[in-house]
Scaffold this active site. Structure first.
Site, PDB file in Angstrom:
ATOM      1  N   LYS A   1      16.929   0.266 -15.472  1.00  0.00           N
ATOM      2  CA  LYS A   1      16.298   0.850 -14.276  1.00  0.00           C
ATOM      3  C   LYS A   1      17.300   0.960 -13.136  1.00  0.00           C
ATOM      4  CE  LYS A   1      13.239   2.698 -11.716  1.00  0.00           C
ATOM      5  NZ  LYS A   1      12.083   2.089 -11.082  1.00  0.00           N
TER       6      LYS A   1
ATOM      7  N   GLY B   1       0.813  -1.216   0.000  1.00  0.00           N
ATOM      8  CA  GLY B   1       0.000   0.000   0.000  1.00  0.00           C
ATOM      9  C   GLY B   1       0.842   1.258   0.000  1.00  0.00           C
TER      10      GLY B   1
ATOM     11  N   GLY C   1       1.916   1.048  -5.199  1.00  0.00           N
ATOM     12  CA  GLY C   1       0.758   0.160  -5.022  1.00  0.00           C
ATOM     13  C   GLY C   1      -0.559   0.911  -5.164  1.00  0.00           C
TER      14      GLY C   1
ATOM     15  N   ASN D   1      18.530   8.026  -6.893  1.00  0.00           N
ATOM     16  CA  ASN D   1      18.179   7.811  -5.480  1.00  0.00           C
ATOM     17  C   ASN D   1      19.273   8.257  -4.508  1.00  0.00           C
ATOM     18  OD1 ASN D   1      15.476   6.496  -4.748  1.00  0.00           O
ATOM     19  ND2 ASN D   1      16.043   5.402  -6.598  1.00  0.00           N
TER      20      ASN D   1
ATOM     21  N   ALA E   1       5.503   9.224  -7.990  1.00  0.00           N
ATOM     22  CA  ALA E   1       4.317   9.149  -7.123  1.00  0.00           C
ATOM     23  C   ALA E   1       4.722   9.462  -5.690  1.00  0.00           C
ATOM     24  CB  ALA E   1       3.676   7.768  -7.200  1.00  0.00           C
TER      25      ALA E   1
ATOM     26  N   ASN F   1      13.045  -2.212  -6.980  1.00  0.00           N
ATOM     27  CA  ASN F   1      14.259  -1.561  -7.460  1.00  0.00           C
ATOM     28  C   ASN F   1      15.445  -2.504  -7.317  1.00  0.00           C
ATOM     29  OD1 ASN F   1      13.091   0.916  -8.139  1.00  0.00           O
ATOM     30  ND2 ASN F   1      13.278   1.693  -6.050  1.00  0.00           N
TER      31      ASN F   1
ATOM     32  N   ASN G   1      17.964   4.171 -10.786  1.00  0.00           N
ATOM     33  CA  ASN G   1      17.894   4.126  -9.320  1.00  0.00           C
ATOM     34  C   ASN G   1      19.223   4.445  -8.664  1.00  0.00           C
ATOM     35  OD1 ASN G   1      15.618   1.350  -9.531  1.00  0.00           O
ATOM     36  ND2 ASN G   1      15.117   3.454  -9.016  1.00  0.00           N
TER      37      ASN G   1
ATOM     38  N   SER H   1       3.266   4.147  -2.389  1.00  0.00           N
ATOM     39  CA  SER H   1       2.889   5.064  -3.464  1.00  0.00           C
ATOM     40  C   SER H   1       2.619   4.332  -4.776  1.00  0.00           C
ATOM     41  CB  SER H   1       3.975   6.124  -3.658  1.00  0.00           C
ATOM     42  OG  SER H   1       5.229   5.532  -3.926  1.00  0.00           O
TER      43      SER H   1
ATOM     44  N   ASN I   1      14.250  15.489  -7.653  1.00  0.00           N
ATOM     45  CA  ASN I   1      14.959  14.906  -8.799  1.00  0.00           C
ATOM     46  C   ASN I   1      15.433  15.954  -9.806  1.00  0.00           C
ATOM     47  OD1 ASN I   1      14.213  12.562  -7.543  1.00  0.00           O
ATOM     48  ND2 ASN I   1      12.900  11.800  -9.183  1.00  0.00           N
TER      49      ASN I   1
END
Length: 301
Positions: free
Chosen positions: A183, A8, A12, A191, A128, A103, A187, A10, A201
């Protein structure tokens, strides 16, 4: 199609909003507090200052029983072991297609023992931000890339791809390794840098000094990960940064809220590869220890 979303956070909640349009969706969460709030008030989805309130099916993950055809796992990589333990207890997993949206690449070895019909992996390029247990803001449009990691029955993935969702496209990739590497680069650069510098970002492109670090760190990572088309990959990295310019990275949000980060899954994997190839990785080592240090300090507060 029946779809279960485990997690649950961001991503999801973002998936729950968009997939509910065409599918029967249920979100599985760990916290009874979050479940009760979503059940009572619904999900609040926000984009460009427009707010939508909708009813979402929600249950505790402890009650999950593999009833859905497609299970999307949208938890942090360090939360995976307890999810996989629940999966291993199920005798109905062989009827399910699993899609993992973590990730890094450190989780792949954990998936090999699962007895599922098909295991797919994916990457998300959306921005998100979950601001409450039942309120998610879509801060940047992107893609969700999918690829089959194991198995050859892709009917559930085909159904997902066959129903286009406005502003939420899915794209199938033939090469799961190349997809995850692309990806991982994103990341591994965005990140740690945003988390150490405490910036959104977009500042990695706007600030000249931050942008220097952005470019130099990409050079190191592209060598370690043996990226073939460096120019194309760098343009993709810049594009993601631009599309999610107003987003605070997941690692930065984790530090803000004194939670563990995914630094081991992301840079831990990079450092393992550098060691295997006997390559120096000064940026990766420094950012790894800076984030671990921030985790340690956050854990004391």
């Amino acid at each position: 199609m029946k779809i279960g979303i485990i997690g649950g956070g961001s991503i999801g909640l973002l998936l729950a909003h968009y997939l509910t349009e065409h599918h029967e969706v249920r979100v599985y969460v760990r916290s009874k507090k979050q479940m009760d709030k979503m059940a009572a008030e619904g999900l609040f989805f926000e984009k460009k200052k427009k707010l939508i309130n909708e009813t979402i099916n929600v249950s505790l993950f402890s009650s999950w029983s593999a009833e859905e055809e497609l299970i999307i796992v949208a938890v942090k990589q360090y939360q995976l072991p307890s999810v996989l333990e629940k999966f291993r207890e199920s005798n109905r997993l062989k009827n399910c297609t699993l899609l993992f949206l973590q990730n890094g690449m450190g989780h792949l070895k954990l998936l090999n023992e699962l007895n599922a019909k098909t295991i797919a992996v994916g990457t998300t390029e959306h921005g998100a931000n979950k601001i409450k247990d039942n309120h998610v803001i879509h801060t940047g449009d992107g893609l969700i890339n999918l690829s089959v990691y194991r198995g050859n029955n892709v009917s559930e993935l085909a159904e997902l791809l066959a129903m286009p969702i406005r502003n939420f496209p899915f794209k199938f990739q033939e090469d799961w390794n190349e997809m995850l590497l692309q990806k991982l680069i994103v990341n591994a650069v965005i990140n740690p840098l945003t988390a150490v510098l405490n910036v959104k970002n977009g500042m990695l492109l706007k600030n000249t000094h931050f942008n220097y670090l952005f470019k130099e760190y990409f050079k190191e990572l592209s060598t370690i990960l043996n990226i073939s088309n460096k120019e194309k990959t760098f343009r993709h990295l810049e594009d993601i940064c631009r599309k999610t310019s107003e987003n605070r990275s997941s690692m930065l949000k984790d530090l803000d809220e004194h939670r563990p980060t995914e630094i081991d899954a992301i840079l831990g994997f990079v450092l393992e590869m550098a060691k295997e190839k006997q390559l120096d990785a000064p940026f990766s080592e420094n950012y790894y220890h800076l984030i671990k240090g921030k985790e340690y300090e956050g854990g004391k507060n």
